[in-house]
Design an enzyme around this catalytic site. Structure first.
Site, PDB file in Angstrom:
ATOM      1  N   SER A  43      -2.192 -13.733 -17.065  1.00 20.08           N
ATOM      2  CA  SER A  43      -1.966 -14.428 -15.794  1.00 20.08           C
ATOM      3  C   SER A  43      -1.353 -13.482 -14.774  1.00 20.08           C
ATOM      4  O   SER A  43      -0.648 -12.527 -15.141  1.00 20.08           O
ATOM      5  CB  SER A  43      -1.011 -15.601 -16.020  1.00 20.08           C
TER       6      SER A  43
ATOM      7  N   TYR B   3       6.881 -18.349 -19.255  1.00 18.52           N
ATOM      8  CA  TYR B   3       5.435 -18.077 -19.161  1.00 18.52           C
ATOM      9  C   TYR B   3       5.194 -16.619 -18.738  1.00 18.52           C
ATOM     10  O   TYR B   3       4.335 -15.929 -19.302  1.00 18.52           O
ATOM     11  CB  TYR B   3       4.847 -19.065 -18.150  1.00 18.52           C
TER      12      TYR B   3
HETATM   13  P1  NAP Z   1      -6.253 -26.078 -19.560  1.00 14.70           P
HETATM   14  O1  NAP Z   1      -7.339 -26.545 -18.666  1.00 14.70           O
HETATM   15  O2  NAP Z   1      -4.937 -26.766 -19.556  1.00 14.70           O
HETATM   16  O3  NAP Z   1      -6.830 -25.990 -21.058  1.00 14.70           O
HETATM   17  C1  NAP Z   1      -5.990 -25.529 -22.069  1.00 14.70           C
HETATM   18  C2  NAP Z   1      -6.812 -25.332 -23.313  1.00 14.70           C
HETATM   19  O4  NAP Z   1      -5.959 -24.727 -24.315  1.00 14.70           O
HETATM   20  C3  NAP Z   1      -7.318 -26.628 -23.907  1.00 14.70           C
HETATM   21  O5  NAP Z   1      -8.563 -26.375 -24.515  1.00 14.70           O
HETATM   22  C4  NAP Z   1      -6.254 -26.958 -24.958  1.00 14.70           C
HETATM   23  O6  NAP Z   1      -6.720 -27.750 -26.044  1.00 14.70           O
HETATM   24  C5  NAP Z   1      -5.921 -25.570 -25.444  1.00 14.70           C
HETATM   25  N1  NAP Z   1      -4.622 -25.474 -26.093  1.00 14.70           N
HETATM   26  C6  NAP Z   1      -3.404 -25.692 -25.530  1.00 14.70           C
HETATM   27  N2  NAP Z   1      -2.437 -25.503 -26.443  1.00 14.70           N
HETATM   28  C7  NAP Z   1      -3.067 -25.177 -27.597  1.00 14.70           C
HETATM   29  C8  NAP Z   1      -2.613 -24.894 -28.895  1.00 14.70           C
HETATM   30  N3  NAP Z   1      -1.308 -24.894 -29.195  1.00 14.70           N
HETATM   31  N4  NAP Z   1      -3.527 -24.615 -29.861  1.00 14.70           N
HETATM   32  C9  NAP Z   1      -4.853 -24.597 -29.560  1.00 14.70           C
HETATM   33  N5  NAP Z   1      -5.342 -24.855 -28.345  1.00 14.70           N
HETATM   34  C10 NAP Z   1      -4.449 -25.156 -27.366  1.00 14.70           C
HETATM   35  O7  NAP Z   1      -5.869 -24.546 -19.233  1.00 14.70           O
HETATM   36  P2  NAP Z   1      -6.661 -23.410 -18.426  1.00 14.70           P
HETATM   37  O8  NAP Z   1      -6.242 -23.473 -17.020  1.00 14.70           O
HETATM   38  O9  NAP Z   1      -8.083 -23.433 -18.788  1.00 14.70           O
HETATM   39  O10 NAP Z   1      -5.964 -22.115 -19.049  1.00 14.70           O
HETATM   40  C11 NAP Z   1      -6.597 -21.265 -19.975  1.00 14.70           C
HETATM   41  C12 NAP Z   1      -5.819 -19.956 -20.017  1.00 14.70           C
HETATM   42  O11 NAP Z   1      -5.815 -19.368 -18.722  1.00 14.70           O
HETATM   43  C13 NAP Z   1      -4.358 -20.130 -20.410  1.00 14.70           C
HETATM   44  O12 NAP Z   1      -3.952 -19.064 -21.237  1.00 14.70           O
HETATM   45  C14 NAP Z   1      -3.629 -20.052 -19.088  1.00 14.70           C
HETATM   46  O13 NAP Z   1      -2.312 -19.609 -19.251  1.00 14.70           O
HETATM   47  C15 NAP Z   1      -4.482 -19.058 -18.342  1.00 14.70           C
HETATM   48  N6  NAP Z   1      -4.371 -19.126 -16.892  1.00 14.70           N
HETATM   49  C16 NAP Z   1      -4.787 -20.228 -16.194  1.00 14.70           C
HETATM   50  C17 NAP Z   1      -4.665 -20.238 -14.804  1.00 14.70           C
HETATM   51  C18 NAP Z   1      -5.121 -21.397 -13.955  1.00 14.70           C
HETATM   52  O14 NAP Z   1      -4.889 -21.377 -12.741  1.00 14.70           O
HETATM   53  N7  NAP Z   1      -5.766 -22.401 -14.500  1.00 14.70           N
HETATM   54  C19 NAP Z   1      -4.093 -19.129 -14.149  1.00 14.70           C
HETATM   55  C20 NAP Z   1      -3.690 -18.045 -14.887  1.00 14.70           C
HETATM   56  C21 NAP Z   1      -3.839 -18.046 -16.248  1.00 14.70           C
HETATM   57  P3  NAP Z   1      -6.661 -29.379 -25.993  1.00 14.70           P
HETATM   58  O15 NAP Z   1      -7.774 -29.815 -25.078  1.00 14.70           O
HETATM   59  O16 NAP Z   1      -6.869 -29.809 -27.417  1.00 14.70           O
HETATM   60  O17 NAP Z   1      -5.320 -29.741 -25.454  1.00 14.70           O
END
Ligand code: NAP
Length: 242
Positions: A140, A153
């Site tokens: 991130s 984080y």
């Molecule tokens: P999201 O839409 O909240 O989806 C999170 C995903 O991770 C879901 O598939 C969830 O599974 C899974 N997950 C959460 N905790 C878990 C665990 N303990 N074990 C296994 N699976 C788990 O998040 P996202 O925005 O796509 O984020 C994906 C990655 O990108 C993350 O690492 C996040 O930190 C990073 N990121 C996101 C952003 C942003 O703006 N969105 C920015 C920077 C970085 P369930 O559906 O079963 O809950």
């Protein structure tokens, strides 16, 4: 059979990466924590694209679960080989450090940082044996610059960036690349509640990024032609660096 394991593949960025990897011909292992319904939707979309895959449910914050579910899958599927690993699963729990509870620190470190170690360690051995592999860690902007309210984080993501650079140097001679992708604001459940107008004001590109734009970068780093790119952190943030 060549496989791509994507942690957190049931929603958001992970889902887009799963679909992209399915399109590249990989048998996709869709990991998730609890949301079987959404994970099945990811699998459905891969199939609609003429790809294939399966669900692999385990909590990446639980090293025993990783060992038993992923370890067991690897033992019983000896003919399948995980060629691409995307450590994507992640959560945030924002609060100023003065108010942060021990559990809020520990949960974020376990889910975002410890998971990298336990999942990658298990998968790496097969890559070393076959002298080929792609490890892609979704970090991130927060791990690069630090964001107030996100000491937990930011620390976890910065930790993964350091580990990416160290591991890349350990395994480069074995044909394995290790890179990180650092998204800015991407339209997923994770940023729900943040004012879209506020993000548009901050981001030079004047819009929120799409999960597919992160998946495109993951596909680029996963390609055989990207074999000389390693220990890199690729920002996908519409120009928002500070
Ligand atoms: P999201 O839409 O909240 O989806 C999170 C995903 O991770 C879901 O598939 C969830 O599974 C899974 N997950 C959460 N905790 C878990 C665990 N303990 N074990 C296994 N699976 C788990 O998040 P996202 O925005 O796509 O984020 C994906 C990655 O990108 C993350 O690492 C996040 O930190 C990073 N990121 C996101 C952003 C942003 O703006 N969105 C920015 C920077 C970085 P369930 O559906 O079963 O809950």
């Amino acid at each position: 059979m060549k496989c791509a394991l994507i942690t957190g593949g049931s929603r958001g960025i992970g889902r887009a990466i799963c679909i992209k990897m399915g399109g590249m011909g990989y048998h996709v292992l869709i990991n998730y924590k609890t949301n079987t319904e959404e994970a099945n939707k990811t699998l459905e979309q891969i199939k609609q694209n003429n790809g294939g895959g399966e669900l692999l449910q385990f909590d990446v914050a639980d090293k025993t679960a990783i060992q038993s579910v992923l370890g067991n899958w690897m033992q019983t599927n000896a003919e399948k080989y995980i060629e691409v690993l995307v450590n994507n699963a992640g959560i945030k729990d924002d609060v100023l450090m003065s108010w942060m509870k021990d559990e809020q620190w520990e949960k974020i470190i376990k889910t975002n940082l410890d998971s990298f170690f336990y999942v990658t360690k298990l998968v790496l051995n097969g890559m070393l044996v076959r002298k080929y592999g792609r490890v892609i860690n979704i970090v991130s902007l927060s791990g690069l610059k630090g964001l107030p309210g996100q000491t937990n984080y930011s620390a976890a993501k910065a930790g993964v960036i350091g580990a990416t650079k160290a591991l890349a140097q350990e395994v480069a001679r074995h044909g394995i690349t290790v890179n990180a992708i650092a998204p800015g604001f991407i339209k997923t459940d994770m940023i729900e509640g943040i004012e879209e107008k506020e993000i548009q004001r901050l981001v030079p590109a004047r819009r929120i990024g799409l999960p597919e734009e992160v998946a495109f970068a993951a596909a680029f780093l996963a390609a055989p032609e990207a074999g000389y790119i390693t220990a890199h952190v690729l920002s996908i943030n519409g120009g928002l660096y500070s």
